[in-house]
Design a protein around this motif. Structure first.
Motif, PDB file in Angstrom:
ATOM      1  N   PRO A 186     -13.473   1.601   7.371  1.00 23.27           N
ATOM      2  CA  PRO A 186     -12.529   0.804   6.569  1.00 23.27           C
ATOM      3  C   PRO A 186     -12.495   1.265   5.114  1.00 23.27           C
ATOM      4  O   PRO A 186     -13.477   1.788   4.576  1.00 23.27           O
ATOM      5  N   GLY A 187     -11.334   1.048   4.496  1.00 25.97           N
ATOM      6  CA  GLY A 187     -11.223   1.215   3.047  1.00 25.97           C
ATOM      7  C   GLY A 187     -11.614  -0.101   2.394  1.00 25.97           C
ATOM      8  O   GLY A 187     -12.674  -0.647   2.678  1.00 25.97           O
ATOM      9  N   ALA A 188     -10.749  -0.637   1.552  1.00 26.10           N
ATOM     10  CA  ALA A 188     -11.076  -1.894   0.862  1.00 26.10           C
ATOM     11  C   ALA A 188     -10.523  -3.072   1.662  1.00 26.10           C
ATOM     12  O   ALA A 188      -9.311  -3.234   1.764  1.00 26.10           O
ATOM     13  N   MET A 198     -12.656  -9.222  -6.176  1.00 19.30           N
ATOM     14  CA  MET A 198     -11.528 -10.160  -6.078  1.00 19.30           C
ATOM     15  C   MET A 198     -11.417 -11.023  -7.339  1.00 19.30           C
ATOM     16  O   MET A 198     -10.346 -11.491  -7.697  1.00 19.30           O
ATOM     17  N   ASN A 199     -12.579 -11.212  -7.996  1.00 17.84           N
ATOM     18  CA  ASN A 199     -12.588 -12.048  -9.196  1.00 17.84           C
ATOM     19  C   ASN A 199     -12.264 -11.269 -10.466  1.00 17.84           C
ATOM     20  O   ASN A 199     -12.304 -11.815 -11.562  1.00 17.84           O
ATOM     21  N   GLU A 200     -11.996  -9.965 -10.334  1.00 18.62           N
ATOM     22  CA  GLU A 200     -11.702  -9.149 -11.519  1.00 18.62           C
ATOM     23  C   GLU A 200     -10.304  -8.532 -11.364  1.00 18.62           C
ATOM     24  O   GLU A 200     -10.167  -7.408 -10.863  1.00 18.62           O
ATOM     25  N   PRO A 201      -9.254  -9.265 -11.795  1.00 17.57           N
ATOM     26  CA  PRO A 201      -7.870  -8.836 -11.568  1.00 17.57           C
ATOM     27  C   PRO A 201      -7.571  -7.418 -12.059  1.00 17.57           C
ATOM     28  O   PRO A 201      -6.841  -6.686 -11.380  1.00 17.57           O
ATOM     29  N   GLU A 202      -8.174  -7.012 -13.183  1.00 19.86           N
ATOM     30  CA  GLU A 202      -7.857  -5.672 -13.703  1.00 19.86           C
ATOM     31  C   GLU A 202      -8.383  -4.576 -12.786  1.00 19.86           C
ATOM     32  O   GLU A 202      -7.705  -3.594 -12.493  1.00 19.86           O
ATOM     33  N   LEU A 204      -9.108  -4.926  -9.655  1.00 25.89           N
ATOM     34  CA  LEU A 204      -8.376  -5.016  -8.383  1.00 25.89           C
ATOM     35  C   LEU A 204      -7.038  -4.275  -8.488  1.00 25.89           C
ATOM     36  O   LEU A 204      -6.665  -3.502  -7.598  1.00 25.89           O
ATOM     37  N   ALA A 205      -6.349  -4.486  -9.619  1.00 26.51           N
ATOM     38  CA  ALA A 205      -5.054  -3.813  -9.823  1.00 26.51           C
ATOM     39  C   ALA A 205      -5.243  -2.295  -9.842  1.00 26.51           C
ATOM     40  O   ALA A 205      -4.436  -1.542  -9.270  1.00 26.51           O
ATOM     41  N   ILE A 211      -4.244   2.724  -3.535  1.00 27.88           N
ATOM     42  CA  ILE A 211      -4.045   2.499  -2.092  1.00 27.88           C
ATOM     43  C   ILE A 211      -2.550   2.645  -1.804  1.00 27.88           C
ATOM     44  O   ILE A 211      -1.746   1.797  -2.209  1.00 27.88           O
ATOM     45  N   PRO A 212      -2.166   3.736  -1.122  1.00 26.18           N
ATOM     46  CA  PRO A 212      -0.732   3.950  -0.863  1.00 26.18           C
ATOM     47  C   PRO A 212      -0.059   2.753  -0.201  1.00 26.18           C
ATOM     48  O   PRO A 212       1.115   2.476  -0.479  1.00 26.18           O
ATOM     49  N   ALA A 213      -0.759   2.021   0.652  1.00 27.54           N
ATOM     50  CA  ALA A 213      -0.153   0.857   1.326  1.00 27.54           C
ATOM     51  C   ALA A 213       0.014  -0.327   0.377  1.00 27.54           C
ATOM     52  O   ALA A 213       0.656  -1.324   0.730  1.00 27.54           O
ATOM     53  N   LYS A 214      -0.592  -0.237  -0.821  1.00 28.83           N
ATOM     54  CA  LYS A 214      -0.459  -1.258  -1.874  1.00 28.83           C
ATOM     55  C   LYS A 214      -0.921  -2.649  -1.453  1.00 28.83           C
ATOM     56  O   LYS A 214      -0.373  -3.667  -1.885  1.00 28.83           O
ATOM     57  N   ARG A 215      -1.912  -2.685  -0.594  1.00 31.78           N
ATOM     58  CA  ARG A 215      -2.531  -3.971  -0.267  1.00 31.78           C
ATOM     59  C   ARG A 215      -3.958  -3.720   0.187  1.00 31.78           C
ATOM     60  O   ARG A 215      -4.301  -2.607   0.625  1.00 31.78           O
TER      61      ARG A 215
END
Ligand code: NAD
Length: 255
Positions: A186-188, A198-202, A204-205, A211-215
């Motif tokens: 698995p990736g992320a 998950m608690n660090e929006p920057e 995570l962005a 991630i090419p799938a953008k999710r």
């Protein structure tokens, strides 16, 4: 229903990806052995979700870091369910630390859970299949970090790189017994192991950018691949890694 009359043991299935795998295998018709270190609320939740699908299921507490516990886990699983056909080595831990600061205790914990556990569980499982004259499936939950370096996670990457080679070796040694051995990488994936991220929006962005799938992946993304590798459709697939990462690994390889 591709796994009717099969019994699967999924380590570390009280939450996260392991829970997703247990539920998916049950949906495909398998009976389940759920495992975690403790008989806690999360473990009972997985148990109830599998039970609700109408299959036989039991929970066995065992810390897979210890070989003696691995042997006991397989022995008790066979006692309680009558047989095992599928082993999913999913339990895993990670520790974040610069290489210069990694403690022996953290190194041992990561290597013992992520590599020693799968090694001795696979041994106990393969001996059971040999003794009963049946083939089976070993599926290891590795990571894109069996391939991709991850600074400050040197013990984790070492364990997953080791798992990749264990998979290849066992694929050859166990093929004559009709046992296939594969990795999913698995990736992320959105699970409790990634709570800090998950608690660090920057941060995570930044990750989503790569991630090419953008999710982020979900446990069911990994579970679908495991269900395939556990099925008769994958009878001629062994010693390989199925990467489930929305394109992350090859995107990094391009950089
Ligand atoms: P998680 O922390 O949500 O779940 C880990 C599970 O393993 C839990 O059920 C925990 O109780 C169990 N576990 C931990 N140590 C154990 C031990 N000593 N004995 C028995 N059980 C133990 O993590 P997750 O994200 O679901 O990760 C599952 C697997 O997937 C791990 O091997 C991890 O390395 C791998 N993985 C996860 C990701 C991700 O992004 N989440 C990515 C690549 C690989």
């Amino acid at each position: 229903m591709k796994l009717q009359n099969k019994v699967a043991l999924v380590t570390g299935s009280s939450q996260g990806i392991g829970r997703g795998i247990a539920i998916r295998l049950a949906k495909e018709g398998a009976d389940l052995v759920i495992n975690g270190r403790h008989d806690d609320e999360q473990a009972r939740e997985t148990l109830e979700q599998v039970q609700a699908l109408g299959h036989r299921v039991c929970f066995i507490a065992a810390d897979v870091a210890e070989p003696a516990n691995c042997y006991r886990l397989v022995e008790q699983a066979v006692e309680q369910m009558g047989r095992l056909d599928i082993l999913v080595n999913n339990a895993g831990v990670q520790r974040h630390d610069a290489f210069l600061d990694v403690s022996e205790a953290d190194y041992n914990q990561v290597l013992n859970v992520n590599l020693r556990g799968p090694f001795f569980l696979s041994q106990a499982f393969a001996r059971h299949l040999r003794d009963t004259g049946r083939g089976g499936r070993i599926i290891n939950n590795s990571s894109v970090h069996e391939e991709l370096p991850f600074p400050n996670f040197s013990a984790y990457c070492s364990s997953k790189g080791g798992l990749k080679m264990l998979t290849r070796n066992l694929a050859i040694e166990l093929a004559p017994l009709g046992i296939t051995v594969n990795n999913v990488a698995p990736g992320a994936i959105e699970t409790p192991i990634n709570q800090t991220l998950m608690n660090e929006p920057e941060k995570l962005a930044g990750l989503l950018e790569n991630i090419p799938a953008k999710r982020l992946g979900q446990p069911h993304d990994v579970a679908g691949a495991v269900a395939f590798l556990a099925s008769d459709d994958a009878d001629y697939v062994t010693g390989t890694t199925l990467v489930i990462d929305g394109g992350l690994l090859w995107n990094y390889s391009e950089q």
